[in-house]
Design an enzyme around this catalytic site. Structure first.
Site, PDB file in Angstrom:
ATOM      1  N   ASP A 249      -8.796 -34.122 -22.747  1.00 22.39           N
ATOM      2  CA  ASP A 249      -7.576 -33.317 -22.724  1.00 22.39           C
ATOM      3  C   ASP A 249      -7.633 -32.242 -21.658  1.00 22.39           C
ATOM      4  OD1 ASP A 249      -9.092 -31.387 -24.150  1.00 22.39           O
ATOM      5  OD2 ASP A 249      -8.631 -32.490 -25.997  1.00 22.39           O
ATOM      6  N   LYS A 271      -3.765 -31.398 -24.348  1.00 20.90           N
ATOM      7  CA  LYS A 271      -2.460 -31.031 -24.790  1.00 20.90           C
ATOM      8  C   LYS A 271      -2.052 -29.733 -24.107  1.00 20.90           C
ATOM      9  CE  LYS A 271      -4.712 -32.167 -29.027  1.00 20.90           C
ATOM     10  NZ  LYS A 271      -5.750 -31.673 -29.841  1.00 20.90           N
ATOM     11  N   MET A 384      -6.285 -19.202 -28.307  1.00 17.27           N
ATOM     12  CA  MET A 384      -4.846 -19.551 -28.275  1.00 17.27           C
ATOM     13  C   MET A 384      -3.989 -18.338 -28.636  1.00 17.27           C
ATOM     14  SD  MET A 384      -5.313 -23.159 -30.313  1.00 17.27           S
ATOM     15  CE  MET A 384      -6.566 -22.558 -31.419  1.00 17.27           C
TER      16      MET A 384
HETATM   17  N1  SAH Z   1     -12.800 -26.229 -28.775  1.00 14.28           N
HETATM   18  C1  SAH Z   1     -12.531 -25.191 -27.817  1.00 14.28           C
HETATM   19  C2  SAH Z   1     -11.311 -24.401 -28.190  1.00 14.28           C
HETATM   20  C3  SAH Z   1     -10.041 -25.187 -28.188  1.00 14.28           C
HETATM   21  S1  SAH Z   1      -8.652 -24.216 -28.558  1.00 14.28           S
HETATM   22  C4  SAH Z   1     -13.741 -24.276 -27.702  1.00 14.28           C
HETATM   23  O1  SAH Z   1     -14.679 -24.366 -28.515  1.00 14.28           O
HETATM   24  O2  SAH Z   1     -13.772 -23.451 -26.775  1.00 14.28           O
HETATM   25  C5  SAH Z   1      -8.064 -23.823 -26.964  1.00 14.28           C
HETATM   26  C6  SAH Z   1      -8.282 -22.361 -26.665  1.00 14.28           C
HETATM   27  O3  SAH Z   1      -9.618 -22.122 -26.285  1.00 14.28           O
HETATM   28  C7  SAH Z   1      -7.484 -21.832 -25.499  1.00 14.28           C
HETATM   29  O4  SAH Z   1      -6.174 -21.526 -25.875  1.00 14.28           O
HETATM   30  C8  SAH Z   1      -8.254 -20.590 -25.149  1.00 14.28           C
HETATM   31  O5  SAH Z   1      -7.974 -19.557 -26.059  1.00 14.28           O
HETATM   32  C9  SAH Z   1      -9.668 -21.009 -25.396  1.00 14.28           C
HETATM   33  N2  SAH Z   1     -10.362 -21.447 -24.158  1.00 14.28           N
HETATM   34  C10 SAH Z   1     -10.947 -22.624 -23.947  1.00 14.28           C
HETATM   35  N3  SAH Z   1     -11.538 -22.648 -22.736  1.00 14.28           N
HETATM   36  C11 SAH Z   1     -11.326 -21.454 -22.187  1.00 14.28           C
HETATM   37  C12 SAH Z   1     -11.689 -20.862 -20.947  1.00 14.28           C
HETATM   38  N4  SAH Z   1     -12.388 -21.518 -20.036  1.00 14.28           N
HETATM   39  N5  SAH Z   1     -11.295 -19.585 -20.710  1.00 14.28           N
HETATM   40  C13 SAH Z   1     -10.581 -18.910 -21.634  1.00 14.28           C
HETATM   41  N6  SAH Z   1     -10.227 -19.421 -22.800  1.00 14.28           N
HETATM   42  C14 SAH Z   1     -10.584 -20.664 -23.092  1.00 14.28           C
END
Ligand code: SAH
Length: 461
Positions: A249, A271, A384
Protein backbone atom coordinates in the site's frame (compact mmCIF):
# COMPACT_ATOMS: atom_id res chain seq x y z
CA UNK A 1 52.43 -20.14 -1.76
CA UNK A 2 49.10 -21.71 -2.69
CA UNK A 3 46.70 -22.10 0.22
CA UNK A 4 43.96 -24.68 -0.20
CA UNK A 5 40.88 -24.75 2.02
CA UNK A 6 40.25 -27.82 4.16
CA UNK A 7 38.06 -28.41 7.21
CA UNK A 8 40.00 -30.47 9.73
CA UNK A 9 39.04 -32.47 12.77
CA UNK A 10 41.45 -31.04 15.33
CA UNK A 11 40.01 -32.56 18.47
CA UNK A 12 42.59 -33.91 20.93
CA UNK A 13 45.44 -32.61 18.77
CA UNK A 14 48.20 -30.64 20.47
CA UNK A 15 48.54 -26.97 19.65
CA UNK A 16 51.40 -24.79 20.82
CA UNK A 17 50.87 -21.04 20.94
CA UNK A 18 53.93 -18.86 21.33
CA UNK A 19 53.00 -15.45 22.72
CA UNK A 20 50.25 -14.24 24.99
CA UNK A 21 49.31 -10.88 23.51
CA UNK A 22 46.34 -9.66 21.51
CA UNK A 23 47.14 -11.68 18.38
CA UNK A 24 47.76 -14.91 20.30
CA UNK A 25 44.47 -14.29 22.14
CA UNK A 26 42.57 -13.80 18.92
CA UNK A 27 43.99 -16.99 17.43
CA UNK A 28 43.28 -18.97 20.60
CA UNK A 29 39.70 -17.74 20.73
CA UNK A 30 39.09 -18.54 17.08
CA UNK A 31 40.14 -22.15 17.77
CA UNK A 32 38.56 -22.48 21.19
CA UNK A 33 35.74 -24.78 20.01
CA UNK A 34 38.08 -27.07 18.05
CA UNK A 35 38.68 -29.48 20.95
CA UNK A 36 42.45 -29.03 20.69
CA UNK A 37 44.78 -29.28 23.66
CA UNK A 38 46.59 -25.97 23.97
CA UNK A 39 49.96 -25.10 25.43
CA UNK A 40 50.82 -21.42 25.63
CA UNK A 41 54.40 -20.31 26.17
CA UNK A 42 54.68 -16.67 27.13
CA UNK A 43 56.02 -14.69 30.11
CA UNK A 44 52.72 -12.78 30.19
CA UNK A 45 49.22 -13.49 28.90
CA UNK A 46 46.13 -11.34 28.43
CA UNK A 47 43.15 -11.40 30.79
CA UNK A 48 41.07 -13.17 28.11
CA UNK A 49 43.59 -16.02 27.92
CA UNK A 50 43.57 -16.24 31.71
CA UNK A 51 39.81 -16.40 31.92
CA UNK A 52 39.65 -18.94 29.10
CA UNK A 53 42.22 -21.07 30.96
CA UNK A 54 40.05 -20.92 34.08
CA UNK A 55 37.03 -22.29 32.20
CA UNK A 56 38.74 -25.13 30.37
CA UNK A 57 40.96 -28.05 31.27
CA UNK A 58 42.63 -28.30 27.87
CA UNK A 59 45.05 -25.46 28.28
CA UNK A 60 48.45 -25.17 29.95
CA UNK A 61 50.18 -21.83 30.31
CA UNK A 62 53.96 -21.90 30.65
CA UNK A 63 54.97 -18.45 31.88
CA UNK A 64 58.39 -18.33 30.30
CA UNK A 65 60.22 -17.34 27.14
CA UNK A 66 60.33 -19.84 24.31
CA UNK A 67 63.61 -21.71 23.99
CA UNK A 68 64.52 -23.85 21.03
CA UNK A 69 63.14 -27.40 21.28
CA UNK A 70 61.88 -30.44 19.42
CA UNK A 71 58.27 -29.59 18.44
CA UNK A 72 57.26 -32.92 16.93
CA UNK A 73 54.63 -33.66 19.57
CA UNK A 74 52.57 -30.73 18.30
CA UNK A 75 50.16 -30.91 15.37
CA UNK A 76 49.96 -27.13 14.99
CA UNK A 77 52.13 -24.29 16.18
CA UNK A 78 51.02 -20.67 16.24
CA UNK A 79 53.94 -18.27 16.31
CA UNK A 80 52.82 -14.93 17.68
CA UNK A 81 55.42 -13.46 20.05
CA UNK A 82 56.50 -9.84 19.72
CA UNK A 83 60.14 -10.84 19.35
CA UNK A 84 61.34 -11.35 15.79
CA UNK A 85 64.30 -13.59 16.62
CA UNK A 86 62.17 -15.87 18.82
CA UNK A 87 59.64 -16.15 16.01
CA UNK A 88 62.41 -16.98 13.54
CA UNK A 89 63.90 -19.62 15.81
CA UNK A 90 60.49 -21.20 16.41
CA UNK A 91 59.86 -21.34 12.68
CA UNK A 92 63.15 -23.16 12.11
CA UNK A 93 62.33 -25.64 14.88
CA UNK A 94 58.85 -26.23 13.51
CA UNK A 95 60.08 -26.83 9.99
CA UNK A 96 62.38 -29.59 11.28
CA UNK A 97 59.35 -31.44 12.64
CA UNK A 98 57.16 -30.92 9.62
CA UNK A 99 54.16 -29.69 11.64
CA UNK A 100 51.46 -27.20 10.68
CA UNK A 101 52.65 -23.63 11.20
CA UNK A 102 50.63 -20.49 11.55
CA UNK A 103 52.38 -17.18 12.01
CA UNK A 104 51.33 -13.67 12.90
CA UNK A 105 54.12 -11.99 10.99
CA UNK A 106 54.52 -11.58 7.24
CA UNK A 107 58.29 -11.93 7.56
CA UNK A 108 57.88 -15.39 9.07
CA UNK A 109 56.31 -17.84 6.68
CA UNK A 110 53.91 -20.44 7.93
CA UNK A 111 51.90 -22.95 5.94
CA UNK A 112 48.49 -22.55 7.59
CA UNK A 113 46.10 -19.62 7.66
CA UNK A 114 43.37 -19.39 10.28
CA UNK A 115 40.31 -18.13 8.41
CA UNK A 116 37.61 -15.72 9.44
CA UNK A 117 34.51 -17.84 9.95
CA UNK A 118 30.79 -17.22 9.53
CA UNK A 119 29.12 -19.85 11.70
CA UNK A 120 25.68 -21.30 11.22
CA UNK A 121 26.42 -24.58 12.93
CA UNK A 122 26.86 -27.12 11.29
CA UNK A 123 27.46 -24.77 8.36
CA UNK A 124 30.72 -22.87 8.40
CA UNK A 125 31.95 -20.41 5.82
CA UNK A 126 35.68 -19.86 6.09
CA UNK A 127 37.15 -16.72 4.51
CA UNK A 128 40.75 -16.02 3.74
CA UNK A 129 42.49 -13.39 1.63
CA UNK A 130 45.63 -15.50 1.52
CA UNK A 131 47.28 -13.02 3.86
CA UNK A 132 46.56 -10.07 1.52
CA UNK A 133 44.21 -8.08 3.75
CA UNK A 134 42.66 -9.07 7.07
CA UNK A 135 40.51 -5.93 6.88
CA UNK A 136 38.97 -6.96 3.58
CA UNK A 137 38.36 -10.40 5.04
CA UNK A 138 36.49 -8.81 7.93
CA UNK A 139 34.36 -6.72 5.54
CA UNK A 140 33.45 -9.85 3.58
CA UNK A 141 32.61 -11.69 6.79
CA UNK A 142 30.32 -8.86 7.92
CA UNK A 143 28.49 -8.87 4.61
CA UNK A 144 27.95 -12.59 4.81
CA UNK A 145 26.83 -12.35 8.43
CA UNK A 146 23.83 -10.27 7.54
CA UNK A 147 22.97 -11.96 4.30
CA UNK A 148 22.87 -15.52 5.66
CA UNK A 149 19.90 -16.13 7.96
CA UNK A 150 20.71 -17.49 11.41
CA UNK A 151 17.93 -20.02 10.81
CA UNK A 152 20.16 -21.80 8.25
CA UNK A 153 21.63 -23.57 11.24
CA UNK A 154 18.27 -25.18 12.04
CA UNK A 155 17.67 -25.81 8.34
CA UNK A 156 20.95 -27.70 7.98
CA UNK A 157 20.17 -29.72 11.11
CA UNK A 158 16.74 -30.83 9.92
CA UNK A 159 18.18 -31.79 6.53
CA UNK A 160 20.86 -33.82 8.26
CA UNK A 161 18.24 -35.49 10.47
CA UNK A 162 16.15 -36.59 7.47
CA UNK A 163 19.01 -37.36 5.10
CA UNK A 164 18.98 -41.11 5.43
CA UNK A 165 15.17 -41.32 5.27
CA UNK A 166 15.17 -39.35 2.04
CA UNK A 167 17.98 -41.52 0.72
CA UNK A 168 16.07 -44.72 1.31
CA UNK A 169 12.85 -43.28 -0.13
CA UNK A 170 14.42 -41.92 -3.33
CA UNK A 171 16.95 -44.21 -4.93
CA UNK A 172 18.15 -41.85 -7.65
CA UNK A 173 20.43 -38.89 -6.85
CA UNK A 174 18.39 -36.74 -9.22
CA UNK A 175 15.16 -37.52 -7.33
CA UNK A 176 16.77 -36.62 -4.05
CA UNK A 177 18.12 -33.40 -5.46
CA UNK A 178 14.66 -32.37 -6.68
CA UNK A 179 13.11 -33.31 -3.34
CA UNK A 180 15.56 -31.19 -1.35
CA UNK A 181 15.36 -28.26 -3.77
CA UNK A 182 11.59 -28.28 -3.43
CA UNK A 183 11.95 -28.51 0.33
CA UNK A 184 14.14 -25.38 0.42
CA UNK A 185 11.56 -23.57 -1.62
CA UNK A 186 8.60 -24.75 0.43
CA UNK A 187 6.65 -23.38 3.39
CA UNK A 188 8.31 -26.10 5.52
CA UNK A 189 11.69 -24.42 5.20
CA UNK A 190 10.12 -21.08 6.13
CA UNK A 191 8.67 -22.81 9.17
CA UNK A 192 12.12 -23.96 10.18
CA UNK A 193 13.55 -20.49 9.63
CA UNK A 194 10.85 -18.92 11.79
CA UNK A 195 11.37 -21.47 14.57
CA UNK A 196 8.39 -23.84 14.11
CA UNK A 197 10.50 -26.98 14.28
CA UNK A 198 7.90 -29.47 15.53
CA UNK A 199 5.42 -28.60 12.84
CA UNK A 200 8.14 -28.62 10.18
CA UNK A 201 9.32 -32.05 11.32
CA UNK A 202 5.83 -33.50 11.03
CA UNK A 203 5.22 -32.00 7.60
CA UNK A 204 8.56 -33.19 6.26
CA UNK A 205 7.94 -36.67 7.60
CA UNK A 206 4.60 -36.76 5.81
CA UNK A 207 6.00 -35.42 2.54
CA UNK A 208 8.78 -38.02 2.52
CA UNK A 209 6.14 -40.73 2.99
CA UNK A 210 4.05 -39.26 0.14
CA UNK A 211 7.11 -39.07 -2.06
CA UNK A 212 6.98 -35.33 -2.79
CA UNK A 213 7.05 -31.94 -1.12
CA UNK A 214 3.63 -30.40 -1.07
CA UNK A 215 4.67 -27.01 -2.31
CA UNK A 216 1.64 -24.96 -1.35
CA UNK A 217 1.49 -21.21 -1.37
CA UNK A 218 2.08 -19.12 1.72
CA UNK A 219 1.77 -15.57 2.95
CA UNK A 220 4.37 -13.33 4.56
CA UNK A 221 2.85 -10.41 6.43
CA UNK A 222 5.77 -8.05 6.63
CA UNK A 223 6.27 -4.63 8.19
CA UNK A 224 8.51 -2.44 6.04
CA UNK A 225 9.14 0.23 8.66
CA UNK A 226 8.51 3.96 8.31
CA UNK A 227 10.35 4.58 5.04
CA UNK A 228 14.14 4.43 5.35
CA UNK A 229 15.11 1.12 3.69
CA UNK A 230 17.94 0.67 6.18
CA UNK A 231 15.33 0.17 8.87
CA UNK A 232 14.11 -3.07 7.29
CA UNK A 233 14.78 -6.25 9.26
CA UNK A 234 16.99 -8.96 7.76
CA UNK A 235 13.97 -11.26 7.58
CA UNK A 236 11.84 -8.65 5.81
CA UNK A 237 14.51 -8.22 3.17
CA UNK A 238 14.93 -11.95 2.67
CA UNK A 239 11.19 -12.51 2.17
CA UNK A 240 10.94 -9.48 -0.11
CA UNK A 241 13.45 -11.14 -2.38
CA UNK A 242 11.64 -14.46 -2.25
CA UNK A 243 8.03 -13.49 -2.91
CA UNK A 244 6.30 -14.15 -6.26
CA UNK A 245 3.55 -11.59 -5.65
CA UNK A 246 3.64 -8.43 -3.57
CA UNK A 247 0.55 -6.72 -2.24
CA UNK A 248 1.52 -3.29 -0.98
CA UNK A 249 0.00 0.00 0.00
CA UNK A 250 0.77 3.70 -0.07
CA UNK A 251 3.02 3.78 2.99
CA UNK A 252 5.69 1.52 1.51
CA UNK A 253 8.44 3.81 0.28
CA UNK A 254 9.94 3.69 -3.25
CA UNK A 255 13.47 2.76 -2.11
CA UNK A 256 11.91 -0.21 -0.33
CA UNK A 257 9.87 -1.20 -3.39
CA UNK A 258 13.14 -1.17 -5.35
CA UNK A 259 14.47 -3.96 -3.14
CA UNK A 260 11.75 -6.40 -4.21
CA UNK A 261 12.51 -9.29 -6.52
CA UNK A 262 12.52 -7.68 -9.94
CA UNK A 263 10.26 -10.24 -11.59
CA UNK A 264 7.66 -10.35 -8.81
CA UNK A 265 4.13 -9.24 -9.56
CA UNK A 266 3.22 -6.05 -7.68
CA UNK A 267 -0.36 -5.27 -6.73
CA UNK A 268 -1.23 -1.87 -5.27
CA UNK A 269 -4.15 -1.94 -2.84
CA UNK A 270 -4.28 1.62 -1.46
CA UNK A 271 -4.92 3.31 0.74
CA UNK A 272 -5.06 7.06 0.25
CA UNK A 273 -7.17 8.66 2.93
CA UNK A 274 -10.84 8.15 2.14
CA UNK A 275 -9.84 6.46 -1.11
CA UNK A 276 -9.44 2.84 -0.23
CA UNK A 277 -8.08 1.46 -3.49
CA UNK A 278 -9.31 -1.98 -2.47
CA UNK A 279 -11.75 -2.74 0.36
CA UNK A 280 -10.28 -4.74 3.24
CA UNK A 281 -12.38 -7.86 2.54
CA UNK A 282 -11.12 -7.94 -1.02
CA UNK A 283 -7.52 -7.72 0.19
CA UNK A 284 -8.16 -10.61 2.58
CA UNK A 285 -9.70 -12.66 -0.25
CA UNK A 286 -6.86 -11.80 -2.62
CA UNK A 287 -4.27 -13.09 -0.16
CA UNK A 288 -6.17 -16.37 0.17
CA UNK A 289 -6.69 -16.76 -3.57
CA UNK A 290 -3.05 -16.13 -4.50
CA UNK A 291 -1.73 -18.45 -1.80
CA UNK A 292 -4.16 -21.15 -2.91
CA UNK A 293 -2.73 -20.79 -6.41
CA UNK A 294 0.60 -21.86 -4.91
CA UNK A 295 2.15 -18.39 -4.84
CA UNK A 296 4.50 -16.97 -2.22
CA UNK A 297 2.60 -13.87 -1.33
CA UNK A 298 4.19 -10.90 0.40
CA UNK A 299 1.75 -8.58 2.12
CA UNK A 300 3.97 -5.56 2.59
CA UNK A 301 2.84 -2.84 4.96
CA UNK A 302 4.24 0.42 6.24
CA UNK A 303 5.59 0.41 9.79
CA UNK A 304 4.53 -2.58 11.85
CA UNK A 305 1.67 -4.78 10.60
CA UNK A 306 0.19 -5.08 14.09
CA UNK A 307 0.09 -1.36 14.87
CA UNK A 308 -2.84 0.33 13.13
CA UNK A 309 -2.10 -2.01 10.25
CA UNK A 310 -5.11 -4.35 10.17
CA UNK A 311 -2.61 -7.20 10.23
CA UNK A 312 -4.87 -9.18 12.52
CA UNK A 313 -7.82 -9.08 10.11
CA UNK A 314 -5.69 -10.23 7.20
CA UNK A 315 -4.33 -13.31 8.93
CA UNK A 316 -7.68 -14.33 10.35
CA UNK A 317 -8.85 -15.35 6.89
CA UNK A 318 -5.56 -17.18 6.27
CA UNK A 319 -6.17 -19.23 9.39
CA UNK A 320 -9.69 -20.06 8.20
CA UNK A 321 -8.23 -21.50 4.98
CA UNK A 322 -5.23 -23.18 6.71
CA UNK A 323 -2.73 -21.19 4.67
CA UNK A 324 0.79 -21.13 6.12
CA UNK A 325 1.91 -17.62 7.06
CA UNK A 326 4.43 -15.74 9.10
CA UNK A 327 4.44 -12.24 10.51
CA UNK A 328 7.49 -10.04 10.47
CA UNK A 329 7.41 -6.97 12.68
CA UNK A 330 8.59 -3.64 11.39
CA UNK A 331 9.69 -0.42 13.03
CA UNK A 332 6.51 1.47 13.68
CA UNK A 333 6.16 5.14 12.70
CA UNK A 334 6.28 6.23 16.36
CA UNK A 335 9.70 4.66 16.89
CA UNK A 336 11.11 5.72 13.54
CA UNK A 337 9.83 9.30 13.65
CA UNK A 338 10.76 9.89 17.28
CA UNK A 339 14.33 8.66 16.74
CA UNK A 340 14.83 10.60 13.52
CA UNK A 341 13.33 13.73 15.10
CA UNK A 342 15.43 13.49 18.26
CA UNK A 343 12.30 13.26 20.44
CA UNK A 344 12.55 10.38 22.92
CA UNK A 345 9.13 8.92 23.66
CA UNK A 346 9.91 8.50 27.35
CA UNK A 347 12.26 10.41 29.61
CA UNK A 348 12.84 10.16 33.34
CA UNK A 349 12.13 13.87 33.86
CA UNK A 350 9.21 14.35 31.50
CA UNK A 351 7.32 11.22 30.60
CA UNK A 352 6.77 7.88 32.25
CA UNK A 353 4.55 6.36 29.57
CA UNK A 354 3.78 6.68 25.91
CA UNK A 355 0.48 5.93 24.26
CA UNK A 356 -0.07 5.16 20.58
CA UNK A 357 -3.45 6.55 19.58
CA UNK A 358 -5.41 6.71 16.37
CA UNK A 359 -6.60 10.19 15.53
CA UNK A 360 -8.70 8.96 12.62
CA UNK A 361 -11.90 10.93 12.22
CA UNK A 362 -15.15 9.03 11.96
CA UNK A 363 -18.16 11.11 10.90
CA UNK A 364 -16.18 14.26 11.76
CA UNK A 365 -15.44 13.29 15.35
CA UNK A 366 -13.01 11.23 17.37
CA UNK A 367 -14.20 8.98 20.13
CA UNK A 368 -11.36 8.62 22.65
CA UNK A 369 -10.89 8.43 26.39
CA UNK A 370 -9.77 12.07 26.73
CA UNK A 371 -9.64 11.84 30.51
CA UNK A 372 -6.97 9.18 30.30
CA UNK A 373 -5.06 10.95 27.52
CA UNK A 374 -4.96 14.41 29.13
CA UNK A 375 -2.18 13.63 31.56
CA UNK A 376 1.00 15.71 31.85
CA UNK A 377 3.62 13.00 32.49
CA UNK A 378 3.09 10.93 29.38
CA UNK A 379 3.66 11.17 25.65
CA UNK A 380 0.82 10.85 23.16
CA UNK A 381 1.58 9.67 19.68
CA UNK A 382 -1.24 10.20 17.24
CA UNK A 383 -1.29 8.14 14.06
CA UNK A 384 -3.58 9.38 11.27
CA UNK A 385 -4.15 12.48 13.35
CA UNK A 386 -3.53 15.42 11.06
CA UNK A 387 -7.11 15.96 9.93
CA UNK A 388 -8.38 15.59 13.46
CA UNK A 389 -5.63 17.75 15.01
CA UNK A 390 -7.96 20.63 15.77
CA UNK A 391 -10.37 18.40 17.69
CA UNK A 392 -7.54 16.51 19.40
CA UNK A 393 -5.83 19.68 20.70
CA UNK A 394 -9.15 21.19 21.78
CA UNK A 395 -10.26 18.07 23.69
CA UNK A 396 -6.89 17.66 25.42
CA UNK A 397 -6.97 21.26 26.65
CA UNK A 398 -10.62 20.88 27.66
CA UNK A 399 -9.74 17.79 29.73
CA UNK A 400 -6.96 19.53 31.64
CA UNK A 401 -3.73 19.48 29.63
CA UNK A 402 -1.82 22.74 29.70
CA UNK A 403 -2.42 24.58 26.44
CA UNK A 404 1.32 25.19 26.20
CA UNK A 405 2.08 21.47 26.17
CA UNK A 406 4.63 21.06 23.35
CA UNK A 407 3.55 19.26 20.19
CA UNK A 408 5.38 18.18 17.05
CA UNK A 409 4.10 17.15 13.67
CA UNK A 410 6.49 14.95 11.72
CA UNK A 411 5.84 14.36 8.05
CA UNK A 412 7.42 11.60 5.96
CA UNK A 413 9.51 10.59 8.95
CA UNK A 414 12.87 8.81 8.38
CA UNK A 415 12.86 9.69 4.67
CA UNK A 416 14.94 12.35 2.88
CA UNK A 417 11.79 14.53 2.82
CA UNK A 418 11.19 14.42 6.56
CA UNK A 419 9.87 17.70 8.00
CA UNK A 420 9.12 18.68 11.57
CA UNK A 421 6.64 21.36 12.61
CA UNK A 422 6.91 22.44 16.23
CA UNK A 423 4.26 24.16 18.32
CA UNK A 424 1.99 23.48 21.24
CA UNK A 425 -1.60 22.42 21.78
CA UNK A 426 -2.78 25.93 21.12
CA UNK A 427 -0.74 26.66 17.98
CA UNK A 428 -0.58 23.29 16.22
CA UNK A 429 -3.96 23.54 14.42
CA UNK A 430 -3.03 26.87 12.82
CA UNK A 431 0.44 25.57 11.90
CA UNK A 432 -1.35 22.79 10.03
CA UNK A 433 -3.78 25.08 8.24
CA UNK A 434 -1.03 27.58 7.30
CA UNK A 435 1.32 25.08 5.76
CA UNK A 436 1.03 22.71 2.87
CA UNK A 437 1.63 19.54 4.82
CA UNK A 438 2.18 16.28 2.98
CA UNK A 439 1.13 12.94 4.45
CA UNK A 440 1.96 10.70 6.18
CA UNK A 441 2.18 12.69 9.38
CA UNK A 442 2.64 11.68 12.97
CA UNK A 443 1.81 13.89 15.93
CA UNK A 444 3.80 13.73 19.17
CA UNK A 445 2.36 15.59 22.15
CA UNK A 446 4.11 15.97 25.49
CA UNK A 447 7.03 17.63 27.27
CA UNK A 448 9.54 15.31 25.56
CA UNK A 449 9.06 17.40 22.41
CA UNK A 450 11.22 20.10 24.08
CA UNK A 451 14.20 17.75 23.76
CA UNK A 452 14.14 18.00 19.97
CA UNK A 453 16.13 21.21 19.98
CA UNK A 454 19.01 19.55 21.80
CA UNK A 455 18.82 16.02 20.42
CA UNK A 456 18.05 16.54 16.73
CA UNK A 457 20.63 14.81 14.57
CA UNK A 458 19.04 13.57 11.35
CA UNK A 459 19.48 15.92 8.41
CA UNK A 460 16.97 15.21 5.64
CA UNK A 461 18.08 16.04 2.12
N1 SAH B 1 1.35 0.25 10.59
C1 SAH B 1 1.88 1.58 10.51
C2 SAH B 1 0.81 2.61 10.76
C3 SAH B 1 -0.28 2.63 9.75
S1 SAH B 1 -1.45 3.87 10.05
C4 SAH B 1 3.02 1.75 11.51
O1 SAH B 1 3.24 0.87 12.36
O2 SAH B 1 3.73 2.76 11.43
C5 SAH B 1 -0.88 5.15 9.00
C6 SAH B 1 -0.32 6.29 9.82
O3 SAH B 1 0.99 5.99 10.26
C7 SAH B 1 -0.15 7.58 9.06
O4 SAH B 1 -1.35 8.28 8.97
C8 SAH B 1 0.84 8.31 9.93
O5 SAH B 1 0.21 8.83 11.07
C9 SAH B 1 1.73 7.20 10.40
N2 SAH B 1 2.97 7.07 9.59
C10 SAH B 1 3.38 5.98 8.94
N3 SAH B 1 4.58 6.21 8.37
C11 SAH B 1 4.92 7.46 8.68
C12 SAH B 1 6.05 8.27 8.38
N4 SAH B 1 7.06 7.83 7.65
N5 SAH B 1 6.07 9.53 8.87
C13 SAH B 1 5.04 9.99 9.62
N6 SAH B 1 3.98 9.27 9.92
C14 SAH B 1 3.90 8.02 9.47
Amino acid sequence: MIFSPLFLDLSKKNCLILGGGIIATRKLLSLKDSGMIFTIISPEVTKEIESFAKDTKNITIIRDKYSSQNLSKYYLIIIATNDKSTNKQALEDAKKSDILINTAEDSVNGNVLIPSVVKRDPIQIAISSGGASPILTRVIKNRLEYSIPFGFSALAKIMMQFRSKVKSKFKLVKERRIFWENFLDSPISEMVLSGHLDKANKMLEKDIENGAIENSGEVYLVGSGPGDPELLTFRALRLMQKADVVIYDRLVSDPIMNLLRKDSEKIYVGKERADHAMPQEEINDLLVRLAKDGKKVLRLKGGDPFIFGRGGEEIESLIDYKIPFQIVPGITAASGCSSYAGIPLTHRDFSQACIFVTGHLKDGSINLNWQMLAHPNQTLIFYMGMHGAKIICKELIKHGLNKETPAALITKGTTPEQKIYLGDLQTLPSIISNNEIKPPTLMIIGNVVKLHEKLQWFIPK
